[in-house]
Design a protein around this motif. Sequence first.
Motif, PDB file in Angstrom:
ATOM      1  N   VAL A 297       0.829  -1.206   0.000  1.00 33.54           N
ATOM      2  CA  VAL A 297       0.000   0.000   0.000  1.00 33.54           C
ATOM      3  C   VAL A 297       0.867   1.261   0.000  1.00 33.54           C
ATOM      4  O   VAL A 297       0.474   2.282  -0.568  1.00 33.54           O
ATOM      5  CB  VAL A 297      -1.037  -0.013   1.145  1.00 33.54           C
ATOM      6  CG1 VAL A 297      -0.406   0.245   2.498  1.00 33.54           C
ATOM      7  CG2 VAL A 297      -2.156   0.990   0.883  1.00 33.54           C
TER       8      VAL A 297
ATOM      9  N   ALA B 174      -7.051   3.923   0.384  1.00 36.86           N
ATOM     10  CA  ALA B 174      -5.716   3.336   0.526  1.00 36.86           C
ATOM     11  C   ALA B 174      -5.054   3.827   1.810  1.00 36.86           C
ATOM     12  O   ALA B 174      -4.391   3.048   2.512  1.00 36.86           O
ATOM     13  CB  ALA B 174      -4.856   3.675  -0.682  1.00 36.86           C
TER      14      ALA B 174
ATOM     15  N   ASN C  97      -6.620   4.739   4.542  1.00 35.07           N
ATOM     16  CA  ASN C  97      -7.304   4.025   5.623  1.00 35.07           C
ATOM     17  C   ASN C  97      -6.771   2.600   5.753  1.00 35.07           C
ATOM     18  O   ASN C  97      -6.571   2.098   6.862  1.00 35.07           O
ATOM     19  CB  ASN C  97      -8.815   4.002   5.398  1.00 35.07           C
ATOM     20  CG  ASN C  97      -9.442   5.368   5.537  1.00 35.07           C
ATOM     21  OD1 ASN C  97      -8.865   6.278   6.109  1.00 35.07           O
ATOM     22  ND2 ASN C  97     -10.645   5.512   4.990  1.00 35.07           N
ATOM     23  N   TYR C  98      -6.558   1.952   4.611  1.00 38.46           N
ATOM     24  CA  TYR C  98      -6.020   0.586   4.622  1.00 38.46           C
ATOM     25  C   TYR C  98      -4.611   0.570   5.213  1.00 38.46           C
ATOM     26  O   TYR C  98      -4.261  -0.324   5.992  1.00 38.46           O
ATOM     27  CB  TYR C  98      -6.023  -0.003   3.208  1.00 38.46           C
ATOM     28  CG  TYR C  98      -5.511  -1.415   3.161  1.00 38.46           C
ATOM     29  CD1 TYR C  98      -6.256  -2.466   3.692  1.00 38.46           C
ATOM     30  CD2 TYR C  98      -4.282  -1.707   2.591  1.00 38.46           C
ATOM     31  CE1 TYR C  98      -5.783  -3.759   3.664  1.00 38.46           C
ATOM     32  CE2 TYR C  98      -3.796  -2.997   2.560  1.00 38.46           C
ATOM     33  CZ  TYR C  98      -4.554  -4.024   3.091  1.00 38.46           C
ATOM     34  OH  TYR C  98      -4.070  -5.309   3.070  1.00 38.46           O
ATOM     35  N   TYR C  99      -3.811   1.572   4.875  1.00 39.00           N
ATOM     36  CA  TYR C  99      -2.463   1.666   5.435  1.00 39.00           C
ATOM     37  C   TYR C  99      -2.526   1.723   6.965  1.00 39.00           C
ATOM     38  O   TYR C  99      -1.801   0.999   7.649  1.00 39.00           O
ATOM     39  CB  TYR C  99      -1.724   2.896   4.896  1.00 39.00           C
ATOM     40  CG  TYR C  99      -0.473   3.166   5.685  1.00 39.00           C
ATOM     41  CD1 TYR C  99       0.686   2.428   5.446  1.00 39.00           C
ATOM     42  CD2 TYR C  99      -0.451   4.114   6.695  1.00 39.00           C
ATOM     43  CE1 TYR C  99       1.827   2.636   6.193  1.00 39.00           C
ATOM     44  CE2 TYR C  99       0.691   4.329   7.451  1.00 39.00           C
ATOM     45  CZ  TYR C  99       1.824   3.588   7.195  1.00 39.00           C
ATOM     46  OH  TYR C  99       2.948   3.790   7.946  1.00 39.00           O
TER      47      TYR C  99
ATOM     48  N   TYR D 111      -4.905   0.688   8.863  1.00 50.75           N
ATOM     49  CA  TYR D 111      -5.424  -0.596   9.328  1.00 50.75           C
ATOM     50  C   TYR D 111      -4.300  -1.632   9.437  1.00 50.75           C
ATOM     51  O   TYR D 111      -4.140  -2.288  10.465  1.00 50.75           O
ATOM     52  CB  TYR D 111      -6.528  -1.078   8.379  1.00 50.75           C
ATOM     53  CG  TYR D 111      -6.952  -2.498   8.605  1.00 50.75           C
ATOM     54  CD1 TYR D 111      -7.773  -2.845   9.673  1.00 50.75           C
ATOM     55  CD2 TYR D 111      -6.544  -3.505   7.730  1.00 50.75           C
ATOM     56  CE1 TYR D 111      -8.169  -4.152   9.882  1.00 50.75           C
ATOM     57  CE2 TYR D 111      -6.927  -4.818   7.925  1.00 50.75           C
ATOM     58  CZ  TYR D 111      -7.743  -5.137   9.005  1.00 50.75           C
ATOM     59  OH  TYR D 111      -8.122  -6.437   9.203  1.00 50.75           O
TER      60      TYR D 111
END
Length: 88
Positions: free
Chosen positions: A25, A38, A40-42, A44
């Motif tokens: 990411v 992306a 937010n995913y990082y 997470y």
Amino acid sequence: MANCNVDCDMLLMQIFQSCFAMDDVILYLDTHPCDQAALNYYHYVANMREQAVHAYEEYCGPLMSNHVMDENYWSWVNDPWPWEGVCG
């Protein structure tokens, strides 16, 4: 320090997987810095990695020498290295 009731290999695998996801990411965010999903995913996977590292170090020992917390003894060399297996 290693606790055989805890699956240190599983925790180490979680660390590897979350690190891979973070690297992936990060590469994407380098070219898409405004992608909120992306980002937010990082956050997470960074949190997932932090939790896995904390659990591993609590039950299985430090992953890096700068994470040795015992002020009275150099415990870095007490337990098997992560790649040597812990309980078997």
